[in-house]
Design a protein around this motif. Sequence first.
Motif, mmCIF file in Angstrom:
data_model
loop_
_atom_site.group_PDB
_atom_site.id
_atom_site.type_symbol
_atom_site.label_atom_id
_atom_site.label_comp_id
_atom_site.label_asym_id
_atom_site.label_seq_id
_atom_site.Cartn_x
_atom_site.Cartn_y
_atom_site.Cartn_z
ATOM 1 N N TYR A 74 0.805 -1.221 0.000
ATOM 2 C CA TYR A 74 0.000 0.000 0.000
ATOM 3 C C TYR A 74 0.837 1.269 0.000
ATOM 4 O O TYR A 74 0.366 2.312 -0.423
ATOM 5 C CB TYR A 74 -0.951 0.016 1.193
ATOM 6 C CG TYR A 74 -1.924 -1.135 1.193
ATOM 7 C CD1 TYR A 74 -2.730 -1.395 0.079
ATOM 8 C CD2 TYR A 74 -2.040 -1.980 2.283
ATOM 9 C CE1 TYR A 74 -3.612 -2.457 0.068
ATOM 10 C CE2 TYR A 74 -2.928 -3.049 2.273
ATOM 11 C CZ TYR A 74 -3.706 -3.280 1.167
ATOM 12 O OH TYR A 74 -4.581 -4.328 1.152
ATOM 13 N N ARG A 109 -1.270 0.618 -5.442
ATOM 14 C CA ARG A 109 -2.212 -0.295 -4.777
ATOM 15 C C ARG A 109 -2.914 0.418 -3.617
ATOM 16 O O ARG A 109 -4.100 0.189 -3.375
ATOM 17 C CB ARG A 109 -1.477 -1.532 -4.290
ATOM 18 C CG ARG A 109 -2.405 -2.549 -3.661
ATOM 19 C CD ARG A 109 -1.718 -3.860 -3.397
ATOM 20 N NE ARG A 109 -2.701 -4.767 -2.822
ATOM 21 C CZ ARG A 109 -2.388 -5.841 -2.164
ATOM 22 N NH1 ARG A 109 -1.126 -6.183 -2.022
ATOM 23 N NH2 ARG A 109 -3.327 -6.600 -1.661
ATOM 24 N N ASP A 139 -5.547 2.772 -5.108
ATOM 25 C CA ASP A 139 -6.716 1.991 -5.507
ATOM 26 C C ASP A 139 -7.579 1.640 -4.293
ATOM 27 O O ASP A 139 -8.809 1.701 -4.345
ATOM 28 C CB ASP A 139 -6.305 0.714 -6.233
ATOM 29 C CG ASP A 139 -5.660 0.979 -7.585
ATOM 30 O OD1 ASP A 139 -5.823 2.091 -8.116
ATOM 31 O OD2 ASP A 139 -4.987 0.067 -8.103
ATOM 32 N N LEU A 140 -6.931 1.289 -3.195
ATOM 33 C CA LEU A 140 -7.661 0.932 -1.983
ATOM 34 C C LEU A 140 -8.398 2.145 -1.412
ATOM 35 O O LEU A 140 -9.576 2.056 -1.067
ATOM 36 C CB LEU A 140 -6.699 0.354 -0.943
ATOM 37 C CG LEU A 140 -7.334 -0.128 0.353
ATOM 38 C CD1 LEU A 140 -8.270 -1.301 0.084
ATOM 39 C CD2 LEU A 140 -6.254 -0.526 1.343
ATOM 40 N N ASN A 161 -11.609 3.136 -3.072
ATOM 41 C CA ASN A 161 -12.725 2.214 -2.894
ATOM 42 C C ASN A 161 -13.023 2.120 -1.396
ATOM 43 O O ASN A 161 -12.529 1.226 -0.711
ATOM 44 C CB ASN A 161 -12.368 0.845 -3.474
ATOM 45 C CG ASN A 161 -13.514 -0.133 -3.425
ATOM 46 O OD1 ASN A 161 -14.487 0.064 -2.721
ATOM 47 N ND2 ASN A 161 -13.371 -1.212 -4.167
ATOM 48 N N LYS A 211 -15.423 1.095 0.517
ATOM 49 C CA LYS A 211 -15.934 -0.157 1.094
ATOM 50 C C LYS A 211 -14.807 -1.163 1.285
ATOM 51 O O LYS A 211 -14.716 -1.824 2.316
ATOM 52 C CB LYS A 211 -17.030 -0.748 0.199
ATOM 53 C CG LYS A 211 -18.318 0.023 0.265
ATOM 54 C CD LYS A 211 -19.372 -0.598 -0.624
ATOM 55 C CE LYS A 211 -20.630 0.267 -0.600
ATOM 56 N NZ LYS A 211 -21.645 -0.225 -1.525
ATOM 57 N N GLU A 212 -13.949 -1.287 0.282
ATOM 58 C CA GLU A 212 -12.817 -2.208 0.379
ATOM 59 C C GLU A 212 -11.823 -1.731 1.437
ATOM 60 O O GLU A 212 -11.282 -2.526 2.201
ATOM 61 C CB GLU A 212 -12.130 -2.337 -0.990
ATOM 62 C CG GLU A 212 -11.063 -3.391 -1.051
ATOM 63 C CD GLU A 212 -11.602 -4.822 -0.973
ATOM 64 O OE1 GLU A 212 -10.775 -5.726 -0.772
ATOM 65 O OE2 GLU A 212 -12.821 -5.044 -1.102
ATOM 66 N N LEU A 213 -11.588 -0.421 1.493
ATOM 67 C CA LEU A 213 -10.683 0.152 2.498
ATOM 68 C C LEU A 213 -11.172 -0.190 3.901
ATOM 69 O O LEU A 213 -10.399 -0.638 4.743
ATOM 70 C CB LEU A 213 -10.577 1.670 2.327
ATOM 71 C CG LEU A 213 -9.771 2.416 3.382
ATOM 72 C CD1 LEU A 213 -8.307 1.999 3.350
ATOM 73 C CD2 LEU A 213 -9.883 3.921 3.169
ATOM 74 N N ASN A 214 -12.444 0.021 4.152
ATOM 75 C CA ASN A 214 -12.987 -0.248 5.476
ATOM 76 C C ASN A 214 -12.940 -1.743 5.807
ATOM 77 O O ASN A 214 -12.775 -2.122 6.962
ATOM 78 C CB ASN A 214 -14.415 0.280 5.595
ATOM 79 C CG ASN A 214 -14.870 0.311 7.030
ATOM 80 O OD1 ASN A 214 -14.126 0.693 7.917
ATOM 81 N ND2 ASN A 214 -16.095 -0.115 7.263
ATOM 82 N N LYS A 215 -13.066 -2.580 4.778
ATOM 83 C CA LYS A 215 -13.002 -4.027 4.986
ATOM 84 C C LYS A 215 -11.577 -4.466 5.335
ATOM 85 O O LYS A 215 -11.362 -5.248 6.254
ATOM 86 C CB LYS A 215 -13.488 -4.740 3.727
ATOM 87 C CG LYS A 215 -13.633 -6.242 3.884
ATOM 88 C CD LYS A 215 -14.324 -6.832 2.675
ATOM 89 C CE LYS A 215 -13.294 -7.512 1.797
ATOM 90 N NZ LYS A 215 -13.872 -8.137 0.609
ATOM 91 N N ILE A 216 -10.602 -3.920 4.609
ATOM 92 C CA ILE A 216 -9.213 -4.350 4.790
ATOM 93 C C ILE A 216 -8.539 -3.626 5.958
ATOM 94 O O ILE A 216 -7.817 -4.230 6.741
ATOM 95 C CB ILE A 216 -8.413 -4.132 3.490
ATOM 96 C CG1 ILE A 216 -8.928 -5.101 2.430
ATOM 97 C CG2 ILE A 216 -6.921 -4.342 3.709
ATOM 98 C CD1 ILE A 216 -8.327 -4.906 1.068
#
Length: 149
Positions: free
Chosen positions: A19, A36, A39-40, A43, A45-50
């Motif tokens: 990252y 990378r 990109d995270l 997004n 939703k993906e950021l909060n997930k990861i």
Amino acid sequence: MRDKNILLFNLDYLKRKGYIEFKEYSQTFFAKIASRGVDLVENPKELNKILPIPILLTQNIVQNSTGVIINSDNASINIQDSFNNIYQRIPVENPENNEEIKMKVEKLEKELKKDKISKSKVQECYNWLKRNANWTIPTITQIITATFI
């Protein structure tokens, strides 16, 4: 020293995940977001997930305020005031190309107010300001972060 070790541990983790780019020197370090990581961040939703961040962010429009204030537990930013501060500093910081800088900041401000923000236009303005008026970058980064969160 403990805070520095925690910071370095977290930076190393982000580097290993791809990252950020990160280099540590004897008295300092350098870190920047990698593609990378961009990109995270683009997004949510993906950021909060990861990388979930346990911060409650609220967005308030404050009476008698010209801008939106974004608050978290211990930080706030008035977006319009932040842009106004940049506009006030432009003639002092960059007298030789102040009109061009003002146009780029206005373009960025206009883009960030849209319902559908073009991330490529934001990135183009950010990169140009980084090269030509790098003193704006800390404030611009705060504004962009507050806008996207």
